[in-house]
Motif scaffolding. Structure first.
Motif, short mmCIF file in Angstrom:
data_model
loop_
_atom_site.label_atom_id
_atom_site.label_comp_id
_atom_site.label_asym_id
_atom_site.label_seq_id
_atom_site.Cartn_x
_atom_site.Cartn_y
_atom_site.Cartn_z
N SER A 158 0.85 -1.19 0.00
CA SER A 158 0.00 0.00 0.00
C SER A 158 0.88 1.24 0.00
CB SER A 158 -0.89 0.01 1.25
OG SER A 158 -0.08 0.21 2.41
N ALA A 159 0.28 2.38 -0.26
CA ALA A 159 1.04 3.64 -0.27
C ALA A 159 1.69 3.88 1.09
CB ALA A 159 0.12 4.81 -0.63
N ARG A 160 0.96 3.58 2.16
CA ARG A 160 1.51 3.78 3.52
C ARG A 160 2.66 2.82 3.77
NH1 ARG A 160 1.34 8.00 6.45
NH2 ARG A 160 -0.89 8.08 6.96
N GLU A 161 2.54 1.58 3.30
CA GLU A 161 3.63 0.61 3.49
C GLU A 161 4.88 1.04 2.72
OE1 GLU A 161 0.78 -3.30 4.30
OE2 GLU A 161 1.56 -2.90 2.28
N ASP B 163 7.21 10.95 12.19
CA ASP B 163 7.24 11.49 10.83
C ASP B 163 5.91 11.31 10.10
OD1 ASP B 163 9.84 12.14 11.30
OD2 ASP B 163 10.72 10.62 9.96
N LEU B 164 5.23 10.19 10.37
CA LEU B 164 4.00 9.87 9.64
C LEU B 164 2.74 10.22 10.45
CD1 LEU B 164 5.08 6.38 8.22
CD2 LEU B 164 5.00 8.56 6.99
N SER B 165 2.94 10.79 11.63
CA SER B 165 1.81 11.13 12.51
C SER B 165 0.94 9.91 12.80
CB SER B 165 0.95 12.25 11.88
OG SER B 165 1.72 13.40 11.66
N LEU B 166 1.61 8.82 13.14
CA LEU B 166 0.92 7.57 13.47
C LEU B 166 1.39 7.11 14.85
CD1 LEU B 166 1.46 5.63 10.10
CD2 LEU B 166 -0.66 6.73 10.85
N SER B 167 0.68 6.14 15.42
CA SER B 167 1.13 5.57 16.69
C SER B 167 2.21 4.53 16.39
CB SER B 167 -0.04 4.88 17.41
OG SER B 167 -0.42 3.70 16.71
N PRO B 168 3.15 4.32 17.31
CA PRO B 168 4.18 3.30 17.10
C PRO B 168 3.59 1.92 16.81
CG PRO B 168 4.78 4.70 18.95
CD PRO B 168 3.38 5.08 18.56
N LEU C 131 11.26 4.90 4.98
CA LEU C 131 11.83 5.38 6.25
C LEU C 131 12.70 4.31 6.90
CD1 LEU C 131 8.73 7.31 7.68
CD2 LEU C 131 10.82 8.28 6.69
N ILE C 132 12.29 3.04 6.77
CA ILE C 132 13.13 1.95 7.29
C ILE C 132 14.48 1.98 6.59
CG2 ILE C 132 13.43 -0.56 7.34
CD1 ILE C 132 10.39 -0.83 7.66
N MET C 133 14.45 2.19 5.26
CA MET C 133 15.69 2.22 4.47
C MET C 133 16.60 3.39 4.90
SD MET C 133 15.79 -0.27 2.28
CE MET C 133 14.81 -1.38 1.27
N GLN C 134 15.98 4.41 5.46
CA GLN C 134 16.77 5.56 5.94
C GLN C 134 17.31 5.32 7.35
OE1 GLN C 134 14.40 9.17 5.54
NE2 GLN C 134 13.66 8.49 3.53
N GLY C 135 16.96 4.16 7.92
CA GLY C 135 17.48 3.81 9.25
C GLY C 135 16.66 4.35 10.41
N LYS C 136 15.42 4.75 10.13
CA LYS C 136 14.59 5.33 11.20
C LYS C 136 14.01 4.24 12.10
CE LYS C 136 14.16 9.71 9.40
NZ LYS C 136 13.30 10.88 9.42
N SER C 137 13.87 4.57 13.38
CA SER C 137 13.26 3.65 14.34
C SER C 137 11.74 3.75 14.23
CB SER C 137 13.68 4.01 15.76
OG SER C 137 13.13 5.28 16.11
N ASN C 138 11.03 2.79 14.85
CA ASN C 138 9.57 2.84 14.84
C ASN C 138 9.06 4.15 15.44
OD1 ASN C 138 9.51 0.35 13.70
ND2 ASN C 138 8.65 -0.74 15.46
N LYS D 271 14.75 0.16 -7.76
CA LYS D 271 14.13 1.45 -8.06
C LYS D 271 12.77 1.52 -7.37
CE LYS D 271 13.04 4.33 -12.04
NZ LYS D 271 12.91 4.37 -13.51
N GLY D 272 12.49 2.65 -6.77
CA GLY D 272 11.18 2.85 -6.16
C GLY D 272 11.13 2.42 -4.70
N THR D 273 12.27 2.06 -4.10
CA THR D 273 12.25 1.61 -2.71
C THR D 273 12.65 2.71 -1.74
OG1 THR D 273 14.53 0.81 -2.87
CG2 THR D 273 12.78 -0.78 -3.30
N THR D 274 13.12 3.83 -2.30
CA THR D 274 13.52 4.92 -1.39
C THR D 274 12.85 6.20 -1.81
OG1 THR D 274 15.46 5.33 -2.78
CG2 THR D 274 15.75 3.91 -0.87
#
Length: 204
Positions: A144-147, A166-171, A153-160, A201-204
């Motif tokens: 999905s777009a959210r996934e 960043d996404l205004s979501l709950s952990p 963000l995972i690829m950028q090394g961000k934690s949950n 391509k398209g993963t980041t």
């Protein structure tokens, strides 16, 4: 699709002798007297599987001209160039345009068989890589777009916690998206995600 050796040479005797030699290895060969005949018979060069044995100098469109246009035509078929009038400049020009090998006539039988075998193996590996890439892209397309956002963000090394901010979501929601994308991509670790999908391509 079975591999095939496409042989283009204006000399009928050479076409016959090379076809007979290659047949001793169990390889299928399709021979053509000119580039034009080859293109008319095999217009869909992107999907050819095997390798191309190509004489450099022929009446009409030359082999070197076909080689120079080959990558633009979208084909990954390895090209083995052959010539009875080799020169350093011609050899350099061939390799600059992606030739797999450059052989001088009369071609040594053992060297030809060895070179063709290596070209076929390279084409097989290239084909497998393309199929693997297509399979990975198909799995990415199920996200999905959210996934996709979570994956970037995972690829950028961000934690949950950072992704949640960043996404205004709950952990917990981020964790659910993360688990879902891991399941869709059929992986079970962050290391595999980066290793398998990091360069696509398209993963980041």
């Amino acid at each position: 699709m079975a591999q095939c050796i496409y042989l283009i040479d204006d000399d009928e005797a050479i076409r016959s002798s090379l076809s007979a030699l290659l047949a001793t290895m169990g390889w299928e060969t399709k021979a053509f007297e000119s580039v034009q005949c080859f293109m008319e018979a095999e217009p869909d060069v992107q999907n050819l599987n095997g390798c191309l044995l190509l004489d450099i100098r022929m009446p009409g469109k030359s082999g070197i001209t076909l080689l120079e246009n080959w990558q633009q035509m979208g084909s990954t078929l390895p090209i083995i160039m052959m010539t009875g009038h080799g020169s350093i400049d011609l050899c350099r020009r061939a390799f600059k345009n992606g030739a797999f090998e450059f052989l001088t006539k009369p071609v040594d039988a053992d060297l030809l068989i060895e070179t063709v075998g290596a070209a076929l193996e390279q084409q097989k590996l290239s084909q497998q890589q393309r199929e693997n890439q297509a399979d990975l892209q198909a799995k990415l397309a199920t996200l999905s777009a959210r996934e996709h956002e979570v994956m970037a963000l995972i690829m950028q090394g961000k934690s949950n916690k950072e992704m949640a901010r960043d996404l205004s979501l709950s952990p917990r929601t981020v964790e659910a998206h993360r688990a879902s994308l891991f399941a869709r991509l059929e992986i079970n670790s962050l290391a595999k995600l980066i290793k398998i999908y990091g360069g696509l391509k398209g993963t980041t």
